[in-house]
Design a protein around this motif. Sequence first.
Motif, mmCIF file in Angstrom:
data_model
loop_
_atom_site.group_PDB
_atom_site.id
_atom_site.type_symbol
_atom_site.label_atom_id
_atom_site.label_comp_id
_atom_site.label_asym_id
_atom_site.label_seq_id
_atom_site.Cartn_x
_atom_site.Cartn_y
_atom_site.Cartn_z
ATOM 1 N N PRO A 214 -13.396 -75.634 3.994
ATOM 2 C CA PRO A 214 -12.886 -76.976 3.664
ATOM 3 C C PRO A 214 -13.951 -78.041 3.940
ATOM 4 N N ASP A 215 -13.813 -79.217 3.293
ATOM 5 C CA ASP A 215 -14.877 -80.200 3.411
ATOM 6 C C ASP A 215 -14.728 -81.040 4.673
ATOM 7 N N THR A 242 -17.738 -74.547 7.873
ATOM 8 C CA THR A 242 -17.934 -74.917 9.278
ATOM 9 C C THR A 242 -16.809 -74.413 10.175
ATOM 10 N N GLU A 243 -15.707 -73.950 9.576
ATOM 11 C CA GLU A 243 -14.564 -73.416 10.331
ATOM 12 C C GLU A 243 -14.193 -72.048 9.765
ATOM 13 N N PRO A 244 -14.858 -70.970 10.242
ATOM 14 C CA PRO A 244 -14.621 -69.642 9.660
ATOM 15 C C PRO A 244 -13.211 -69.119 9.865
ATOM 16 N N VAL A 245 -12.472 -69.655 10.849
ATOM 17 C CA VAL A 245 -11.085 -69.217 11.035
ATOM 18 C C VAL A 245 -10.261 -69.513 9.783
ATOM 19 N N ALA A 246 -10.653 -70.551 9.024
ATOM 20 C CA ALA A 246 -9.932 -70.909 7.802
ATOM 21 C C ALA A 246 -9.900 -69.752 6.805
ATOM 22 N N LEU A 247 -10.909 -68.889 6.842
ATOM 23 C CA LEU A 247 -10.989 -67.805 5.869
ATOM 24 C C LEU A 247 -9.987 -66.698 6.155
ATOM 25 N N LEU A 352 -6.863 -62.136 12.722
ATOM 26 C CA LEU A 352 -7.482 -63.334 12.169
ATOM 27 C C LEU A 352 -6.511 -64.082 11.265
ATOM 28 N N ARG A 353 -5.769 -63.344 10.466
ATOM 29 C CA ARG A 353 -4.778 -63.992 9.594
ATOM 30 C C ARG A 353 -3.687 -64.678 10.425
ATOM 31 N N THR A 354 -3.261 -64.027 11.500
ATOM 32 C CA THR A 354 -2.253 -64.633 12.369
ATOM 33 C C THR A 354 -2.798 -65.886 13.038
ATOM 34 N N LEU A 355 -4.036 -65.809 13.535
ATOM 35 C CA LEU A 355 -4.666 -66.968 14.163
ATOM 36 C C LEU A 355 -4.771 -68.125 13.177
ATOM 37 N N ALA A 356 -5.175 -67.821 11.949
ATOM 38 C CA ALA A 356 -5.284 -68.868 10.928
ATOM 39 C C ALA A 356 -3.921 -69.497 10.651
ATOM 40 N N SER A 357 -2.893 -68.685 10.599
ATOM 41 C CA SER A 357 -1.546 -69.199 10.345
ATOM 42 C C SER A 357 -1.090 -70.120 11.465
ATOM 43 N N ILE A 358 -1.376 -69.743 12.708
ATOM 44 C CA ILE A 358 -1.007 -70.585 13.850
ATOM 45 C C ILE A 358 -1.729 -71.927 13.775
ATOM 46 N N ASN A 359 -2.998 -71.886 13.428
ATOM 47 C CA ASN A 359 -3.781 -73.121 13.300
ATOM 48 C C ASN A 359 -3.192 -74.040 12.237
ATOM 49 N N HIS A 360 -2.909 -73.460 11.080
ATOM 50 C CA HIS A 360 -2.402 -74.278 9.979
ATOM 51 C C HIS A 360 -1.026 -74.848 10.301
ATOM 52 N N ASP A 381 -3.659 -84.066 1.003
ATOM 53 C CA ASP A 381 -2.508 -83.321 0.497
ATOM 54 C C ASP A 381 -2.761 -81.821 0.577
ATOM 55 N N SER A 382 -3.942 -81.434 1.058
ATOM 56 C CA SER A 382 -4.254 -80.038 1.356
ATOM 57 C C SER A 382 -5.211 -80.016 2.538
ATOM 58 N N PHE A 383 -5.016 -79.049 3.436
ATOM 59 C CA PHE A 383 -5.905 -78.907 4.588
ATOM 60 C C PHE A 383 -5.608 -77.592 5.275
ATOM 61 N N PHE A 384 -6.516 -77.185 6.144
ATOM 62 C CA PHE A 384 -6.292 -75.985 6.951
ATOM 63 C C PHE A 384 -5.838 -76.400 8.347
#
Length: 452
Positions: A214-215, A242-247, A352-360, A381-384
């Motif tokens: 993300p930018d 810059t935020e690999p957890v987003a992937l 990693l997918r679970t961690l990303a979901s918690i972050n979002h 209107d979109s973000f991680f």
Amino acid sequence: MRYLPLTTDDRRQMLHAVGAESIDDLFVDVPEAARLSGPIEGLPMHASEMAVERHMSALARRNLVAGEVPFFLGAGAYRHHVPASVDHLIQRGEYLTAYTPYQPEIAQGTLQMLFEFQTQVARLFGCDVANASMYDGSTACWEAISMAGRVTRRKRAVLSSGLHPHYVSVARTMAKFTGDTLDTAAPELNAMTDGERLLAAINGETSCVVVQYPDILGRIADLSAVAARAHEHGALLIAVVTEPVALGAIKSPGEMGADIVVGEGQSLGVGLQFGGPYVGLFACKDKYVRQMPGRLCGETVDAEGKRGFVLTLSTREQHIRREKATSNICTNSGLCALAFSIHVTLLGEAGLRTLASINHDGAVRAAERLGKVPGVRVVNDSFFNEFVVELPVEARPVVRTLADRGILAGVSLGRLYPGEESLANGLLVAVTETTTADDIDALAEALEEVLA
């Protein structure tokens, strides 16, 4: 006793050889305001060890510790929970003392770790191959631009307005010495990325298009159209993460056509550490591997047919003629790369997918809560896990006021973009798994008081 092997005449001859009148001439690129003309004011010329320890401890107590207060800072450096096992393992002597594999084949453990690291980065980025780390995300970004120039034999790079301004600054510094032209712009405080600008800017002179994903404002865009247009004109698409957890939650840049993907690996395994050391990530399509900078570890078999690891495609200036080198990296972030690799291994794909979901999920809750504060507008209107809110007043004084109250509220866009008045009211807010519901409430309530 200091070891001074050079005589005054030696120095005079060396300065003459490089065309300098004095040693000070070697530092002309450093702004004068940043140069010391004498001892640092306010520091004693000498002090006892105990006095220095006490003084430094007093200075350290003036800091707000990230783990002790509500913490919403991001902008390329993120606070995630690093399992204790990561630090335990990297402290082992065989890892902690390893510098760099100059005689690599005798360091099979180090090479295997780097090989695993490369595999993880390549899979995360959706690319064919990754190298054995870079210094950090910003220098990895420049190395990608330089690599694109070698591949296309062009000197014009188009940089998205959503690229981190510090990464842009590093690229500008390096471009001064290479003759590359950088097409840049500041972002606008809205939910739209600058995809249309990028499409219009690509032409037959373009070596690459650089986008962050993300930018810098946390916005997420489909990179496919930009990739297609770049390829139509013979240019490469470089994606910066810059935020690999987003992937763990969004499609990888490689899947959308990125030719080179770089980024900062600090989020996984590496603490904030006041800005470093960090670990740069670098991956690309297989057909460009011979132009990739840095080290590359490969898997092979020995004379007895046993599995082994080697450094391969060595392209540093120490291995081949300087003008033929694709890299001037004389070491790597090996220990930080190991920390990254251990953390990713502990998580696994599902983790990693679970961690990303918690972050979002946490970021969504924060955006909804802050959006209810009178005068505050959520821009995205979109973000991680990171988004921008627009305040009714300049953000920098608000951030300082909240810091005095023990809340690190985020990064003001006025700090990232000094002089850009249209961005002055923007506040970049990051939420990770370390952010609690109480933290979010504390930020919202403090904003309500300050803005009332």
